[in-house]
Write a protein that holds these residues in place. Sequence first.
Motif, PDB file in Angstrom:
ATOM      1  N   SER A  48       5.945  15.090  -3.560  1.00  0.00           N
ATOM      2  CA  SER A  48       6.520  14.580  -1.815  1.00  0.00           C
ATOM      3  C   SER A  48       6.730  12.891  -1.587  1.00  0.00           C
ATOM      4  CB  SER A  48       5.316  14.263  -0.974  1.00  0.00           C
ATOM      5  OG  SER A  48       4.537  15.942  -0.704  1.00  0.00           O
ATOM      6  N   HIS A  49       6.702  12.795  -3.481  1.00  0.00           N
ATOM      7  CA  HIS A  49       7.626  11.180  -3.304  1.00  0.00           C
ATOM      8  C   HIS A  49       9.056  11.161  -4.333  1.00  0.00           C
ATOM      9  CE1 HIS A  49       7.560   6.737  -3.321  1.00  0.00           C
ATOM     10  NE2 HIS A  49       7.446   7.374  -2.305  1.00  0.00           N
ATOM     11  N   THR A  50       9.663  10.061  -4.144  1.00  0.00           N
ATOM     12  CA  THR A  50      10.812  10.146  -5.339  1.00  0.00           C
ATOM     13  C   THR A  50      10.307   9.475  -6.409  1.00  0.00           C
ATOM     14  OG1 THR A  50      12.700   9.827  -3.234  1.00  0.00           O
ATOM     15  CG2 THR A  50      12.989   8.928  -5.325  1.00  0.00           C
ATOM     16  N   VAL A 303      -4.231  10.705  -6.518  1.00  0.00           N
ATOM     17  CA  VAL A 303      -5.468  10.840  -5.561  1.00  0.00           C
ATOM     18  C   VAL A 303      -5.741  10.384  -4.375  1.00  0.00           C
ATOM     19  CG1 VAL A 303      -6.010   9.989  -8.175  1.00  0.00           C
ATOM     20  CG2 VAL A 303      -5.660   8.153  -6.141  1.00  0.00           C
ATOM     21  N   GLU A 304      -6.743  10.726  -4.015  1.00  0.00           N
ATOM     22  CA  GLU A 304      -7.091  10.647  -2.733  1.00  0.00           C
ATOM     23  C   GLU A 304      -7.408   9.700  -1.843  1.00  0.00           C
ATOM     24  OE1 GLU A 304     -10.775  12.979  -1.765  1.00  0.00           O
ATOM     25  OE2 GLU A 304      -8.894  15.079  -1.962  1.00  0.00           O
ATOM     26  N   GLY A 305      -7.284   9.276  -0.913  1.00  0.00           N
ATOM     27  CA  GLY A 305      -7.324   7.470  -0.543  1.00  0.00           C
ATOM     28  C   GLY A 305      -6.270   6.753  -1.222  1.00  0.00           C
ATOM     29  N   HIS A 306      -6.194   5.171  -0.478  1.00  0.00           N
ATOM     30  CA  HIS A 306      -5.521   3.792  -0.791  1.00  0.00           C
ATOM     31  C   HIS A 306      -6.603   3.770  -1.696  1.00  0.00           C
ATOM     32  CE1 HIS A 306      -1.877   4.949   2.325  1.00  0.00           C
ATOM     33  NE2 HIS A 306      -1.902   5.720   1.491  1.00  0.00           N
ATOM     34  N   HIS A 307      -5.878   3.043  -3.317  1.00  0.00           N
ATOM     35  CA  HIS A 307      -6.420   2.486  -4.458  1.00  0.00           C
ATOM     36  C   HIS A 307      -5.262   1.556  -4.725  1.00  0.00           C
ATOM     37  CE1 HIS A 307     -10.426   5.703  -3.122  1.00  0.00           C
ATOM     38  NE2 HIS A 307      -9.156   6.184  -3.030  1.00  0.00           N
ATOM     39  N   TYR A 326       2.624   4.019  -5.745  1.00  0.00           N
ATOM     40  CA  TYR A 326       2.823   4.244  -4.045  1.00  0.00           C
ATOM     41  C   TYR A 326       1.339   4.322  -2.880  1.00  0.00           C
ATOM     42  CZ  TYR A 326       7.500   4.670  -6.545  1.00  0.00           C
ATOM     43  OH  TYR A 326       8.598   4.265  -7.311  1.00  0.00           O
ATOM     44  N   PHE A 327       1.784   4.157  -1.850  1.00  0.00           N
ATOM     45  CA  PHE A 327       0.608   4.640  -0.372  1.00  0.00           C
ATOM     46  C   PHE A 327       1.735   5.219   0.279  1.00  0.00           C
ATOM     47  CE2 PHE A 327       0.006   0.121  -2.888  1.00  0.00           C
ATOM     48  CZ  PHE A 327      -1.450   0.183  -3.631  1.00  0.00           C
ATOM     49  N   LEU A 328       1.058   6.671  -0.010  1.00  0.00           N
ATOM     50  CA  LEU A 328       1.755   7.489   0.418  1.00  0.00           C
ATOM     51  C   LEU A 328       0.879   7.833   1.872  1.00  0.00           C
ATOM     52  CD1 LEU A 328       3.065   7.914  -1.693  1.00  0.00           C
ATOM     53  CD2 LEU A 328       2.834  10.355  -0.898  1.00  0.00           C
ATOM     54  N   ASP A 329       1.859   7.463   3.273  1.00  0.00           N
ATOM     55  CA  ASP A 329       1.614   7.528   4.641  1.00  0.00           C
ATOM     56  C   ASP A 329       0.867   8.977   5.030  1.00  0.00           C
ATOM     57  OD1 ASP A 329       3.367   6.215   5.162  1.00  0.00           O
ATOM     58  OD2 ASP A 329       5.218   7.397   6.014  1.00  0.00           O
ATOM     59  N   ASP A 330       0.370   9.723   4.060  1.00  0.00           N
ATOM     60  CA  ASP A 330      -0.543  10.882   4.129  1.00  0.00           C
ATOM     61  C   ASP A 330      -2.036  10.493   3.672  1.00  0.00           C
ATOM     62  OD1 ASP A 330      -0.650  10.864   1.792  1.00  0.00           O
ATOM     63  OD2 ASP A 330       0.284  13.080   1.124  1.00  0.00           O
TER      64      ASP A 330
END
Length: 452
Positions: A48-50, A303-307, A326-330
């Motif tokens: 889900s990302h470039t 991975v789950e969460g923003h780290h 990358y920190f995704l919106d999901d």
Amino acid sequence: MPAKVVIVGAGFAGLVAARELQTAGVGVEIFEARDRIGGRAWTEERMSHTLELGATWVHWMQPFVWTEIARYGQEIYPSPDYERAYWIADGQVREGAEADLDAALARPQAKIFEGSEEFFPYPHDPLHVLSADYDGPDDVPERFRAADHGSVLDALRDGTFSQEEIDVCDAYWSAGYNGYTATASPLMAKHWAALSDHRLSLLDEQTLKFKLRNGMRGLYENIAADLRCPIHLSSPVTAVEHDDDGVRLTLEDGSVREADAVIVTIPIGALRYVGFTPDLPAPMRKVVAEGTNSTGFKIWIKVEGHHNFIATAPTGSPIAMMKSEYFLDDGTTILVGFGPDHTTIDLHDTAHVQQVVHQWRPDLTVVDSDGHDWCADRWSGQTWATIKSGQFIEGWSTFHDTDTRLYFAGADIAKGWNGVVVDGAIETGITTARRVLRELGTRGVKSAAAAQ
């Protein structure tokens, strides 16, 4: 009749060489084994990302790639600074700020870089101290030759460096060489230092900091769009006959192409699948048989969460370096990782990747992982080309000397940023194309005179 040149490979070196030849009025045809252009640069939508499955980072101090960035109006942006750092040293996980990891690296890296200024007074002419033009201290060439042997970590084995310092450098260079440090030529690390003003901070910035907003495809697709010549995809070349008068290519489907010259741009790791008649000179065959030090991999991990962190581990861990990108919106984070041995990890086995990640962060949950195994890929046989012990002097440079209409180009044999970044591929695309133009012009004049 206008000259015609065939090019094997549609990566950056091949595309740039074609553009250079085309501008001079030479007929060009490109043959690419893959079903896409770009070579070891490959921008694609994954997780889900470039993502960049191959080459990623660029910098304004890399002159050749920066020219292309300016030419095609591309933009760069930085990878994140890291809030935390985790490094495995002497069997224990250490934790601190990014500055703490940098501090652990500073003293041993300075030792590894020792000699870079006198060995590389002209970083884009890396063998200058062995040339007839060198006029420095008499002992430098001998010490330069000696520095091409052994391991990149040998400088740290004098008893004055702690196991922590050795381990953090082992992790750093396992990722940098993308192969085992035990077989890595110390000269390559010193050369990278010279290309970075002998500063570790600038080396990190050039190789791991800035990315293209439109990805690498924002460059290679624009270069290809400027070409008027045919690019034949899914067209592997299996044999190259060459002499003083021209070349004859045989493709996997049995078809044949003849031309005045050929530029082969495929990686050293894939040259064993091409038959050359006459055979390549012994020094080239030796390098092809040995392979480069690039036995590793690049992996993307979600991975789950923003780290926000960077993590390193020495030889023995499948992943030597891993960092947030990358920190995704999901609510997920995509990490990028590097390791020295592609056989030690399944890039798509999230359960195995989870185990590796847990050595630093047991709290993280891996939801996906992806990547491309370049070493297992027949058309590359390696990741970026890094240099084994003994190959800095008797390795990549052997492909610069050809005495027929066979020529080589590619990041693997660049004089500047050899192997690791796109800059070297573009460099050789230009310089090899200009050499072909000079030599075809000279031979053309002689042939015309003989005909009269």
